[in-house]
Write a protein that holds these residues in place. Structure first.
Motif, PDB file in Angstrom:
ATOM      1  N   ALA A 166      -5.319  -3.062   5.917  1.00  0.00           N
ATOM      2  CA  ALA A 166      -6.328  -2.491   6.812  1.00  0.00           C
ATOM      3  C   ALA A 166      -6.224  -3.096   8.201  1.00  0.00           C
ATOM      4  O   ALA A 166      -6.402  -2.404   9.215  1.00  0.00           O
ATOM      5  N   LEU A 221     -14.192  -3.791   4.564  1.00  0.00           N
ATOM      6  CA  LEU A 221     -13.675  -3.727   3.194  1.00  0.00           C
ATOM      7  C   LEU A 221     -14.232  -4.846   2.319  1.00  0.00           C
ATOM      8  O   LEU A 221     -14.592  -4.610   1.163  1.00  0.00           O
ATOM      9  N   LEU A 267      -3.100  -1.365   9.875  1.00  0.00           N
ATOM     10  CA  LEU A 267      -3.312   0.070  10.093  1.00  0.00           C
ATOM     11  C   LEU A 267      -4.413   0.317  11.120  1.00  0.00           C
ATOM     12  O   LEU A 267      -4.283   1.189  11.994  1.00  0.00           O
ATOM     13  N   VAL A 286     -10.994  -3.077  -4.254  1.00  0.00           N
ATOM     14  CA  VAL A 286     -10.280  -3.669  -3.126  1.00  0.00           C
ATOM     15  C   VAL A 286      -9.414  -4.831  -3.601  1.00  0.00           C
ATOM     16  O   VAL A 286      -9.811  -5.598  -4.471  1.00  0.00           O
ATOM     17  N   LEU A 298       0.836  -1.204   0.000  1.00  0.00           N
ATOM     18  CA  LEU A 298       0.000   0.000   0.000  1.00  0.00           C
ATOM     19  C   LEU A 298       0.871   1.255   0.000  1.00  0.00           C
ATOM     20  O   LEU A 298       0.560   2.240  -0.687  1.00  0.00           O
ATOM     21  N   TRP A 337     -10.053   5.249  -0.796  1.00  0.00           N
ATOM     22  CA  TRP A 337      -8.774   5.350  -1.504  1.00  0.00           C
ATOM     23  C   TRP A 337      -8.626   4.228  -2.526  1.00  0.00           C
ATOM     24  O   TRP A 337      -8.171   4.461  -3.654  1.00  0.00           O
ATOM     25  N   ALA A 338      -8.992   3.023  -2.146  1.00  0.00           N
ATOM     26  CA  ALA A 338      -8.864   1.885  -3.053  1.00  0.00           C
ATOM     27  C   ALA A 338      -9.759   2.055  -4.272  1.00  0.00           C
ATOM     28  O   ALA A 338      -9.366   1.724  -5.403  1.00  0.00           O
ATOM     29  N   ALA A 376       0.838   4.091  -2.867  1.00  0.00           N
ATOM     30  CA  ALA A 376       0.386   5.443  -2.516  1.00  0.00           C
ATOM     31  C   ALA A 376       1.285   6.522  -3.095  1.00  0.00           C
ATOM     32  O   ALA A 376       0.828   7.651  -3.328  1.00  0.00           O
ATOM     33  N   VAL A 393     -10.650   4.237   9.640  1.00  0.00           N
ATOM     34  CA  VAL A 393      -9.522   3.815   8.806  1.00  0.00           C
ATOM     35  C   VAL A 393     -10.009   2.942   7.658  1.00  0.00           C
ATOM     36  O   VAL A 393      -9.593   3.098   6.508  1.00  0.00           O
ATOM     37  N   ALA A 394     -10.906   2.014   7.958  1.00  0.00           N
ATOM     38  CA  ALA A 394     -11.425   1.113   6.931  1.00  0.00           C
ATOM     39  C   ALA A 394     -12.165   1.874   5.841  1.00  0.00           C
ATOM     40  O   ALA A 394     -11.984   1.607   4.647  1.00  0.00           O
ATOM     41  N   LEU A 436      -9.696   3.780   3.693  1.00  0.00           N
ATOM     42  CA  LEU A 436      -9.008   2.875   2.772  1.00  0.00           C
ATOM     43  C   LEU A 436      -9.929   2.420   1.648  1.00  0.00           C
ATOM     44  O   LEU A 436      -9.493   2.260   0.502  1.00  0.00           O
ATOM     45  N   VAL A 469      -5.021  -4.490   0.252  1.00  0.00           N
ATOM     46  CA  VAL A 469      -5.808  -3.469   0.942  1.00  0.00           C
ATOM     47  C   VAL A 469      -6.446  -4.056   2.192  1.00  0.00           C
ATOM     48  O   VAL A 469      -6.416  -3.452   3.270  1.00  0.00           O
TER      49      VAL A 469
END
Length: 271
Positions: free
Chosen positions: A230, A153, A233, A222, A83, A214-215, A87, A207-208, A211, A226
């Motif tokens: 997750a 996710l 993180l 996903v 990741l 972002w994904a 990024a 956070v999930a 992500l 990822v």
């Protein structure tokens, strides 16, 4: 069988390695938080030992880090590294997925991995300053929260390509998140009257969702990296959010937890 498959995927425990267990697990996201309770309890052993002895806090932090790695392995840490590399790379979603599949570790991945490892060890140092029951409760709650992040996710995301993401995400609909959330809810009580566990769970979900966005925007969906990233993180974020909430002395009003039948639970907790 599904729970055995979850433990086989999430840990190095000698269970759930069969194809039958895997097939049962990938259609049962409810197993994720259940496995989180067990794994969190095991990971909390060195923290509990440190809290009741005179072991230095930095040693507790190192022991906790080693316990997590020894128990869960490095597969999900690999997801963090991938990741990090994705990024910072320039290009479209296909290019980012290509970088994630590259076995070489770049600067972005190195920094991401170092941040997660340092965050985990420093959280262990912070846990050493808590009463033993609170420290154990927060470790378990953070592990459950990390698994709920993974469930979020796979339930809300769509696979970016064939692979782990397709094998799991495509088998789970959004309603599949209800059971994991319900099973994770009791973890909130593990640090009462402090809302440390609640803060950890809420932060992990944040956070999930971040992500997931972002994904979708950067990867087209996903992937296994990822989902694995997750887990790591969200665990670190949940631990630090819980420590902040504890230090800030955020607590559930006594009248509230008594009204929902938790008065006796809080009464015997040693903090």
């Amino acid at each position: 069988m599904a729970l055995r498959g979850a433990l086989g995927f999430l840990s190095r425990l000698p269970v759930g390695r069969s194809e039958r267990a895997w097939d049962a697990f990938r259609t049962a996201p409810w197993t994720l938080p259940v496995a989180g309770y067990l794994l969190g309890g095991l990971a909390a052993v060195p923290v509990a030992f440190g809290a009741v002895t005179s072991v230095p806090a930095v040693t507790v932090g190192l022991a906790y880090l080693l316990a997590v790695v020894g128990l869960t392995g490095i597969n999900h840490f690999d997801g963090v590294a991938d990741l990090g590399d994705a990024a910072v790379v320039h290009g479209d979603a296909e290019r980012r997925r290509e970088v994630m599949g590259d076995t070489a570790l770049g600067v972005g991945g190195t920094l991401a991995l170092a941040a997660v490892v340092a965050g985990l060890a420093l959280a262990g140092v912070g846990l050493a300053a808590l009463p033993v029951a609170a420290a154990v409760g927060l470790v378990v709650a953070a592990e459950v929260a990390a698994k709920v992040a993974m469930a979020t996710l796979v339930a809300l995301g769509s696979a970016a390509h064939d692979g782990f993401g397709a094998a799991v995400a495509e088998e789970t609909r959004s309603r599949g998140l209800v059971a994991p959330l319900a099973l994770a809810a009791p973890a909130v009580a593990l640090t009462l009257p402090s809302v440390a566990a609640l803060a950890g769970l809420a932060t992990a979900l944040t956070v999930a969702l971040a992500l997931l966005w972002w994904a979708r925007e950067r990867l087209g969906g996903v992937t296994g990296d990822v989902v694995g990233g997750a887990n790591e993180l969200a665990r670190v974020a949940a631990l630090h959010a819980g420590l902040v909430a504890w230090r800030a002395d955020f607590a559930v009003p006594a009248g509230l937890w008594e009204s929902v039948g938790l008065g006796e639970v809080v009464a015997w907790t040693p903090w």
